[in-house]
Design a protein around this motif. Structure first.
Motif, PDB file in Angstrom:
ATOM      1  N   PHE A  15       0.682  -0.988  -0.229  1.00  0.00           N
ATOM      2  CA  PHE A  15      -0.065   0.006  -0.039  1.00  0.00           C
ATOM      3  C   PHE A  15       0.914   1.535  -0.067  1.00  0.00           C
ATOM      4  CE2 PHE A  15       0.504  -0.907   4.603  1.00  0.00           C
ATOM      5  CZ  PHE A  15       0.874   0.359   4.982  1.00  0.00           C
ATOM      6  N   GLU A  16       0.259   2.308  -0.406  1.00  0.00           N
ATOM      7  CA  GLU A  16       0.918   3.603  -0.317  1.00  0.00           C
ATOM      8  C   GLU A  16       0.099   4.611   0.562  1.00  0.00           C
ATOM      9  OE1 GLU A  16       3.601   4.878  -2.096  1.00  0.00           O
ATOM     10  OE2 GLU A  16       3.785   2.834  -2.999  1.00  0.00           O
ATOM     11  N   ASP A  17       0.958   5.402   1.468  1.00  0.00           N
ATOM     12  CA  ASP A  17       0.266   6.303   2.221  1.00  0.00           C
ATOM     13  C   ASP A  17       0.822   7.585   2.607  1.00  0.00           C
ATOM     14  OD1 ASP A  17       2.549   5.813   3.672  1.00  0.00           O
ATOM     15  OD2 ASP A  17       1.576   4.645   5.133  1.00  0.00           O
ATOM     16  N   GLY A  18       1.623   7.821   1.603  1.00  0.00           N
ATOM     17  CA  GLY A  18       2.410   9.427   1.674  1.00  0.00           C
ATOM     18  C   GLY A  18       3.593   9.363   3.037  1.00  0.00           C
ATOM     19  N   SER A  19       3.705   8.351   3.949  1.00  0.00           N
ATOM     20  CA  SER A  19       4.333   8.584   5.055  1.00  0.00           C
ATOM     21  C   SER A  19       5.888   7.881   4.815  1.00  0.00           C
ATOM     22  CB  SER A  19       3.794   8.020   6.244  1.00  0.00           C
ATOM     23  OG  SER A  19       3.877   6.533   6.224  1.00  0.00           O
ATOM     24  N   THR A  20       6.500   7.912   5.837  1.00  0.00           N
ATOM     25  CA  THR A  20       7.907   6.937   5.626  1.00  0.00           C
ATOM     26  C   THR A  20       7.603   5.429   5.974  1.00  0.00           C
ATOM     27  OG1 THR A  20       8.297   7.527   7.974  1.00  0.00           O
ATOM     28  CG2 THR A  20       9.036   9.106   6.514  1.00  0.00           C
ATOM     29  N   GLY A  21       6.426   5.146   6.470  1.00  0.00           N
ATOM     30  CA  GLY A  21       6.166   3.702   6.650  1.00  0.00           C
ATOM     31  C   GLY A  21       6.738   3.344   8.137  1.00  0.00           C
ATOM     32  N   SER A  22       7.009   4.465   8.901  1.00  0.00           N
ATOM     33  CA  SER A  22       7.656   4.140  10.382  1.00  0.00           C
ATOM     34  C   SER A  22       6.895   4.873  11.376  1.00  0.00           C
ATOM     35  CB  SER A  22       9.159   4.392  10.230  1.00  0.00           C
ATOM     36  OG  SER A  22       9.998   3.897   9.368  1.00  0.00           O
ATOM     37  N   GLY A  23       6.778   4.261  12.411  1.00  0.00           N
ATOM     38  CA  GLY A  23       6.368   4.752  13.558  1.00  0.00           C
ATOM     39  C   GLY A  23       5.126   4.137  14.104  1.00  0.00           C
ATOM     40  N   LEU A  24       4.266   3.169  13.187  1.00  0.00           N
ATOM     41  CA  LEU A  24       3.073   2.635  13.883  1.00  0.00           C
ATOM     42  C   LEU A  24       3.160   1.249  14.327  1.00  0.00           C
ATOM     43  CD1 LEU A  24       0.203   4.426  11.625  1.00  0.00           C
ATOM     44  CD2 LEU A  24       0.786   4.884  14.026  1.00  0.00           C
ATOM     45  N   MET A  25       4.065   0.491  13.355  1.00  0.00           N
ATOM     46  CA  MET A  25       4.307  -0.904  13.656  1.00  0.00           C
ATOM     47  C   MET A  25       5.779  -1.189  14.110  1.00  0.00           C
ATOM     48  SD  MET A  25       2.004  -2.798  12.955  1.00  0.00           S
ATOM     49  CE  MET A  25       0.129  -2.131  12.511  1.00  0.00           C
ATOM     50  N   PRO A  26       6.452  -2.077  14.659  1.00  0.00           N
ATOM     51  CA  PRO A  26       7.355  -2.549  14.954  1.00  0.00           C
ATOM     52  C   PRO A  26       8.714  -2.460  13.972  1.00  0.00           C
ATOM     53  CG  PRO A  26       5.966  -4.383  15.594  1.00  0.00           C
ATOM     54  CD  PRO A  26       5.246  -3.212  14.961  1.00  0.00           C
ATOM     55  N   THR A  27       8.271  -2.480  12.845  1.00  0.00           N
ATOM     56  CA  THR A  27       9.365  -2.379  11.754  1.00  0.00           C
ATOM     57  C   THR A  27       8.410  -1.626  10.453  1.00  0.00           C
ATOM     58  OG1 THR A  27       8.411  -4.418  10.639  1.00  0.00           O
ATOM     59  CG2 THR A  27      10.129  -4.485  12.095  1.00  0.00           C
ATOM     60  N   LYS A  28       9.175  -1.105   9.547  1.00  0.00           N
ATOM     61  CA  LYS A  28       8.895  -0.310   8.537  1.00  0.00           C
ATOM     62  C   LYS A  28       7.437  -1.122   7.872  1.00  0.00           C
ATOM     63  CE  LYS A  28      10.021   2.387   4.402  1.00  0.00           C
ATOM     64  NZ  LYS A  28      11.211   2.552   3.461  1.00  0.00           N
ATOM     65  N   HIS A 168      -2.181  10.175  13.995  1.00  0.00           N
ATOM     66  CA  HIS A 168      -1.613   9.342  14.995  1.00  0.00           C
ATOM     67  C   HIS A 168      -0.596   9.880  15.096  1.00  0.00           C
ATOM     68  CE1 HIS A 168      -4.250   6.123  13.078  1.00  0.00           C
ATOM     69  NE2 HIS A 168      -3.885   5.388  14.075  1.00  0.00           N
ATOM     70  N   GLU A 169      -0.412  11.080  15.624  1.00  0.00           N
ATOM     71  CA  GLU A 169       0.495  11.997  15.944  1.00  0.00           C
ATOM     72  C   GLU A 169       1.042  12.073  17.418  1.00  0.00           C
ATOM     73  OE1 GLU A 169       2.546  12.831  13.671  1.00  0.00           O
ATOM     74  OE2 GLU A 169       1.212  12.451  11.865  1.00  0.00           O
ATOM     75  N   ILE A 170       2.112  12.175  17.869  1.00  0.00           N
ATOM     76  CA  ILE A 170       2.448  12.246  19.244  1.00  0.00           C
ATOM     77  C   ILE A 170       3.008  13.356  19.714  1.00  0.00           C
ATOM     78  CG2 ILE A 170       2.585   9.674  19.360  1.00  0.00           C
ATOM     79  CD1 ILE A 170       5.664   9.761  19.283  1.00  0.00           C
ATOM     80  N   SER A 171       3.589  14.149  18.632  1.00  0.00           N
ATOM     81  CA  SER A 171       4.064  15.673  19.249  1.00  0.00           C
ATOM     82  C   SER A 171       3.245  16.762  19.201  1.00  0.00           C
ATOM     83  CB  SER A 171       5.389  15.978  18.296  1.00  0.00           C
ATOM     84  OG  SER A 171       4.971  16.112  16.970  1.00  0.00           O
ATOM     85  N   LEU A 172       3.199  17.578  20.061  1.00  0.00           N
ATOM     86  CA  LEU A 172       2.513  18.708  20.118  1.00  0.00           C
ATOM     87  C   LEU A 172       2.334  19.673  18.574  1.00  0.00           C
ATOM     88  CD1 LEU A 172       0.240  20.182  21.611  1.00  0.00           C
ATOM     89  CD2 LEU A 172       2.186  21.641  22.664  1.00  0.00           C
TER      90      LEU A 172
END
Length: 361
Positions: A15-28, A168-172
């Motif tokens: 899939f494509e999503d416009g992100s780096t693919g990192s941050g939500l799962m343990p791996t990319k 799904h953001e964590i920074s202010l």
């Protein structure tokens, strides 16, 4: 009806999503991992299910094949909820939650699909006299981290008609950018995925109130710390949501008295049977249900049917990505912030054999 066969079909769909693919799962994370289950009865009815499999596909497939399927072939399909509990009890030595429940979830979804098809009706109509025919859907964005990207994707979702957007953001800074992109009229939430410490939560939650967040999801670890979640909701006046990682209604009974939104995931919680029990728990405590549904196989279709059948379910979650293909090309995707509830037998899902063959691994 007796169960003739249980087949497991693992797949991977990019899939494509416009992100780096990192941050939500343990791996990319760049592929949808799906453990598709096909159950056929002796009279030829086929039911489809899937268990949560992101980053754990092989384990879930093995659990279904080695632990669950041998207990099913030749069994009568009469009381699915009772069978679900029997499976939980017989397999409890392997763990009450996690992979074991993901496997049971897949089976349970397929059995309910069969039950509704046997009655020649949709799952929603099997469960409710007058189910909804259209549902509000929210855009569940990926984690982009960079404020400019967050702002852009939030604005894009709103332009497409979504009236609720979940980050799904964590920074202010990133959450502020999401509010800027979504505008003040849009309901905005963020899923923290347990990334804040309790000290960070105390620092950031006042800003969540100022930014008028609709809910904050899983702000701290562990996600089932009912007292901590309830304290944050009460102290800062922002609704807290949790439950995407919880299995069975037993776990939800711990958090239901303390937070506003319970988030059962049909591919994790124990399938349709346990999802319905969670709805009952929510009603008993005056909580609401915001189903967790970031998938596109049978779990997607089952969640639509369940949300249509139970009014306590508030909105349908749509993961804001573009898969290379959909297993069932007729999948009802949100349009203008609404998703249609198709009136087809069972959960409505009928996969394309060519797409299965293309992405089977």
């Amino acid at each position: 009806m007796k169960i003739k066969s249980v087949d497991v079909i693992p797949l991977q769909i990019p899939f494509e999503d416009g992100s780096t693919g990192s941050g939500l799962m343990p791996t990319k994370w760049t592929t949808l991992e799906i453990v598709l289950v096909r159950i056929e009865t002796e009279n030829g009815i086929v039911g489809w299910g899937d268990g949560f499999a992101y980053s754990c596909r092989r384990a879930v497939a093995a659990a279904i094949e080695d632990m669950v399927a041998p207990l099913l072939v030749g069994r009568e399909i009469d009381d699915i909820a009772a069978l679900n509990l029997e499976l939980q009890q017989r397999l409890h030595l392997h763990g009450r939650y996690g992979i074991t429940m993901f496997a049971i979830s897949a089976i349970d979804i397929a059995l309910w699909d069969i039950a509704a098809k046997h009655e020649e009706t949709s799952l929603a109509r099997l469960l409710a006299v007058r189910p909804r025919t259209s549902l509000p859907a929210y855009a569940s964005l990926m984690r982009y981290a960079e404020p400019d990207l967050v702002r852009s994707f939030a604005a894009k979702a709103v332009a497409e008609g979504y009236k609720t957007v979940k980050l799904h953001e964590i920074s202010l800074d990133a959450i502020k950018a999401g509010r800027q992109g979504a505008g003040t009229e849009t309901k905005l939430a963020t899923d923290v995925n347990c990334n804040w410490s309790i000290e960070q939560a105390h620092e950031i939650m006042p800003h969540m109130r100022r930014l008028d967040l609709y809910w904050v999801e899983e702000p701290v670890f562990p996600p089932d710390d009912a007292e901590a979640l309830g304290m944050l909701q009460a102290e800062y006046g922002v609704a807290i949501a949790s439950g995407e990682n919880a299995c069975t209604s037993v776990e939800f009974a711990r958090t239901a008295p303390h937070i506003k939104y319970l988030q059962p995931s049909v591919t994790k919680v124990g399938g349709v049977s346990e999802f319905l029990r969670v709805c009952d728990v929510a009603e008993g405590y005056g909580a609401s249900v915001m189903p967790h549904a970031p998938y596109f196989g049978p779990g997607y279709w089952a969640t639509i049917q369940l949300t249509a059948a139970r009014e306590i379910c508030e909105q349908f979650e749509h993961l804001y990505i573009e898969p290379e293909a959909y297993l069932d090309p007729s999948i009802p995707l949100p349009s203008g912030g609404e998703v249609e509830v198709l009136d087809r037998p069972g959960i409505g899902f009928e996969p394309d054999p060519d797409i299965i063959e293309r992405f089977k691994i």
